[in-house]
Design a protein around this motif. Sequence first.
Motif, PDB file in Angstrom:
ATOM      1  N   VAL A 114      -0.113  -2.237 -12.322  1.00  0.00           N
ATOM      2  CA  VAL A 114       0.238  -3.265 -11.343  1.00  0.00           C
ATOM      3  C   VAL A 114       0.245  -2.681  -9.933  1.00  0.00           C
ATOM      4  CG1 VAL A 114       2.021  -4.901 -10.625  1.00  0.00           C
ATOM      5  CG2 VAL A 114       1.555  -4.554 -13.050  1.00  0.00           C
ATOM      6  N   ALA A 115       0.765  -1.457  -9.789  1.00  0.00           N
ATOM      7  CA  ALA A 115       0.771  -0.813  -8.477  1.00  0.00           C
ATOM      8  C   ALA A 115      -0.652  -0.574  -7.974  1.00  0.00           C
ATOM      9  CB  ALA A 115       1.546   0.502  -8.546  1.00  0.00           C
ATOM     10  N   ALA A 116      -1.554  -0.173  -8.860  1.00  0.00           N
ATOM     11  CA  ALA A 116      -2.946   0.034  -8.454  1.00  0.00           C
ATOM     12  C   ALA A 116      -3.602  -1.284  -8.052  1.00  0.00           C
ATOM     13  CB  ALA A 116      -3.724   0.684  -9.595  1.00  0.00           C
ATOM     14  N   ALA A 117      -3.292  -2.358  -8.758  1.00  0.00           N
ATOM     15  CA  ALA A 117      -3.848  -3.672  -8.397  1.00  0.00           C
ATOM     16  C   ALA A 117      -3.324  -4.142  -7.044  1.00  0.00           C
ATOM     17  CB  ALA A 117      -3.516  -4.689  -9.479  1.00  0.00           C
ATOM     18  N   LEU A 118      -2.061  -3.852  -6.738  1.00  0.00           N
ATOM     19  CA  LEU A 118      -1.514  -4.216  -5.430  1.00  0.00           C
ATOM     20  C   LEU A 118      -2.205  -3.467  -4.299  1.00  0.00           C
ATOM     21  CD1 LEU A 118       2.335  -4.442  -6.127  1.00  0.00           C
ATOM     22  CD2 LEU A 118       0.765  -6.312  -5.631  1.00  0.00           C
ATOM     23  N   VAL A 119      -2.423  -2.191  -4.499  1.00  0.00           N
ATOM     24  CA  VAL A 119      -3.093  -1.384  -3.474  1.00  0.00           C
ATOM     25  C   VAL A 119      -4.526  -1.865  -3.260  1.00  0.00           C
ATOM     26  CG1 VAL A 119      -3.896   0.936  -2.889  1.00  0.00           C
ATOM     27  CG2 VAL A 119      -1.631   0.613  -3.896  1.00  0.00           C
ATOM     28  N   ALA A 120      -5.199  -2.273  -4.332  1.00  0.00           N
ATOM     29  CA  ALA A 120      -6.595  -2.695  -4.218  1.00  0.00           C
ATOM     30  C   ALA A 120      -6.737  -4.046  -3.528  1.00  0.00           C
ATOM     31  CB  ALA A 120      -7.232  -2.752  -5.609  1.00  0.00           C
TER      32      ALA A 120
ATOM     33  N   THR B 216       0.818  -1.210   0.000  1.00  0.00           N
ATOM     34  CA  THR B 216       0.000   0.000   0.000  1.00  0.00           C
ATOM     35  C   THR B 216       0.852   1.260   0.000  1.00  0.00           C
ATOM     36  OG1 THR B 216      -1.728  -1.187   1.193  1.00  0.00           O
ATOM     37  CG2 THR B 216      -1.859   1.208   1.194  1.00  0.00           C
ATOM     38  N   LEU B 217       1.869   1.296   0.844  1.00  0.00           N
ATOM     39  CA  LEU B 217       2.700   2.495   0.954  1.00  0.00           C
ATOM     40  C   LEU B 217       3.827   2.527  -0.079  1.00  0.00           C
ATOM     41  CD1 LEU B 217       2.975   2.671   4.849  1.00  0.00           C
ATOM     42  CD2 LEU B 217       1.346   3.839   3.340  1.00  0.00           C
ATOM     43  N   LEU B 218       4.323   1.368  -0.448  1.00  0.00           N
ATOM     44  CA  LEU B 218       5.438   1.308  -1.408  1.00  0.00           C
ATOM     45  C   LEU B 218       5.082   0.388  -2.565  1.00  0.00           C
ATOM     46  CD1 LEU B 218       8.360   0.922   1.166  1.00  0.00           C
ATOM     47  CD2 LEU B 218       7.641   3.019   0.005  1.00  0.00           C
ATOM     48  N   PRO B 219       4.069   0.711  -3.339  1.00  0.00           N
ATOM     49  CA  PRO B 219       3.705  -0.190  -4.442  1.00  0.00           C
ATOM     50  C   PRO B 219       4.729  -0.197  -5.566  1.00  0.00           C
ATOM     51  CG  PRO B 219       2.392   1.797  -4.527  1.00  0.00           C
ATOM     52  CD  PRO B 219       3.177   1.883  -3.265  1.00  0.00           C
ATOM     53  N   PHE B 220       5.398   0.928  -5.760  1.00  0.00           N
ATOM     54  CA  PHE B 220       6.361   0.994  -6.861  1.00  0.00           C
ATOM     55  C   PHE B 220       7.670   0.301  -6.515  1.00  0.00           C
ATOM     56  CE2 PHE B 220       3.520   4.564  -7.661  1.00  0.00           C
ATOM     57  CZ  PHE B 220       3.216   4.353  -8.996  1.00  0.00           C
ATOM     58  N   ALA B 221       7.824  -0.150  -5.271  1.00  0.00           N
ATOM     59  CA  ALA B 221       9.001  -0.946  -4.937  1.00  0.00           C
ATOM     60  C   ALA B 221       8.905  -2.348  -5.511  1.00  0.00           C
ATOM     61  CB  ALA B 221       9.176  -1.013  -3.425  1.00  0.00           C
ATOM     62  N   PHE B 222       7.698  -2.783  -5.855  1.00  0.00           N
ATOM     63  CA  PHE B 222       7.494  -4.106  -6.429  1.00  0.00           C
ATOM     64  C   PHE B 222       7.340  -4.058  -7.947  1.00  0.00           C
ATOM     65  CE2 PHE B 222       5.819  -4.054  -2.114  1.00  0.00           C
ATOM     66  CZ  PHE B 222       6.478  -5.129  -1.540  1.00  0.00           C
ATOM     67  N   SER B 223       6.775  -2.983  -8.457  1.00  0.00           N
ATOM     68  CA  SER B 223       6.587  -2.843  -9.903  1.00  0.00           C
ATOM     69  C   SER B 223       6.485  -1.358 -10.236  1.00  0.00           C
ATOM     70  CB  SER B 223       5.323  -3.574 -10.364  1.00  0.00           C
ATOM     71  OG  SER B 223       5.114  -3.390 -11.748  1.00  0.00           O
ATOM     72  N   ARG B 224       7.104  -0.961 -11.343  1.00  0.00           N
ATOM     73  CA  ARG B 224       7.047   0.429 -11.795  1.00  0.00           C
ATOM     74  C   ARG B 224       5.820   0.697 -12.660  1.00  0.00           C
ATOM     75  NH1 ARG B 224      11.755   3.210 -10.885  1.00  0.00           N
ATOM     76  NH2 ARG B 224      13.555   1.955 -10.223  1.00  0.00           N
ATOM     77  N   ASP B 225       5.077  -0.335 -12.995  1.00  0.00           N
ATOM     78  CA  ASP B 225       3.877  -0.158 -13.810  1.00  0.00           C
ATOM     79  C   ASP B 225       2.759   0.383 -12.917  1.00  0.00           C
ATOM     80  OD1 ASP B 225       1.783  -0.263 -15.584  1.00  0.00           O
ATOM     81  OD2 ASP B 225       2.220  -2.307 -16.274  1.00  0.00           O
ATOM     82  N   GLU B 226       2.092   1.412 -13.382  1.00  0.00           N
ATOM     83  CA  GLU B 226       1.024   2.018 -12.599  1.00  0.00           C
ATOM     84  C   GLU B 226      -0.171   1.078 -12.438  1.00  0.00           C
ATOM     85  OE1 GLU B 226      -0.028   5.704 -14.324  1.00  0.00           O
ATOM     86  OE2 GLU B 226       1.913   6.680 -13.912  1.00  0.00           O
TER      87      GLU B 226
END
Length: 360
Positions: free
Chosen positions: A186-192, A174-184
């Motif tokens: 993928v980061a949005a899917a992780l947060v959700a 949630t706080l560091l989604p771009f640490a796992f993927s730079r794709d927006e």
Amino acid sequence: GALFRPPRQLVVLPRLPRPAAAPATRRALVDVGVQGLPVLATLLAKCAVLSSLAFSATKSASARGDIAAMAAQQILTTLYLLFAPVGDALSSTVQTFLPRALGSQQHQQRGGGTGSSASSAEEATAKAASSTRKKKPRRAVVMTPAARRVVTGAARAALVLGVLNAVLAFGAPTLLPFAFSRDEAVAAALVAHAPFLGLSLLLHAASASAEGTMLAVRDTKVLSAFYALDAVAVTAAFVALAATAAPLAHVWGVFVAYQVVRAAQFLGRVRFTVLRKQGDAPQTTAGDMTSADDAGDAAAAALAKKTSGRFLRRGALGRFRLSSSENNNPTGQPRRRRPRPAWMPAEPLARDPPLPAPAA
């Protein structure tokens, strides 16, 4: 002379054959299989649930053409496998310390060993007494105070570790989604989908603690039955979701429901079997104790005739002890003595000659 020494003669010793290892009997192999089959069933059920989760999420995402959901599923599964061993370690801890607590308490109740002869006599008498008693159904495990502290301490540790795992697993994507993927995307899917991961790890610690308790008290049949039923139901649900190309949230929702059901089953089993109050346990009535004492006294009297007049009486803790008192001779027969060896004189020899009588 030193330069022309004759060569030493080499002596070749024969090689002794190594003792062959004792072959495992068929009964021993059957016992190992019976004890290990429930544990193997639980491991297979866990593998089936995680494999069906990956299959359902991957097939659904590929059917919809959602590459971001597929990447998010891979990251979420990796994070779950990273934090899940914390709960598994807690389960191993309970399996290590709980049997020790039960064993030490039983040793204190028995009062320890009192000698080889007394222990062998006690075992023989207990075996004779048990043969006269009727077989009773297996009772539920009632924990001793030391074992109860182990179980409750493991439950508190599971709560703390579960909250810690949930916070870390939820906060990292949630706080560091771009640490796992730079794709927006993928980061949005992780947060959700991070809340599903946090809830799963929160419940996994409690389930692992209860699972370790059930394994420690050898409640493996019920444990394997729970895992088998849950695995069949969850696998069927994942296959149905994969056939309909359900979104990733539905797939992880089923996984969270599986964690809820598993935690409720294991914690309920531990609460109503292992941690139930002493008053709820089946107690032995006075009639049962009287009949057991009569059977034990009869077995002791029968064994006394075979032990050269020694009588075994029941102690305060319900154990049979050796007693050489004449009042405890139920047969009333004189004690038999060992035959005197031929080299031993009939009368003991005096060390010093008797002194002469004084003159009148």
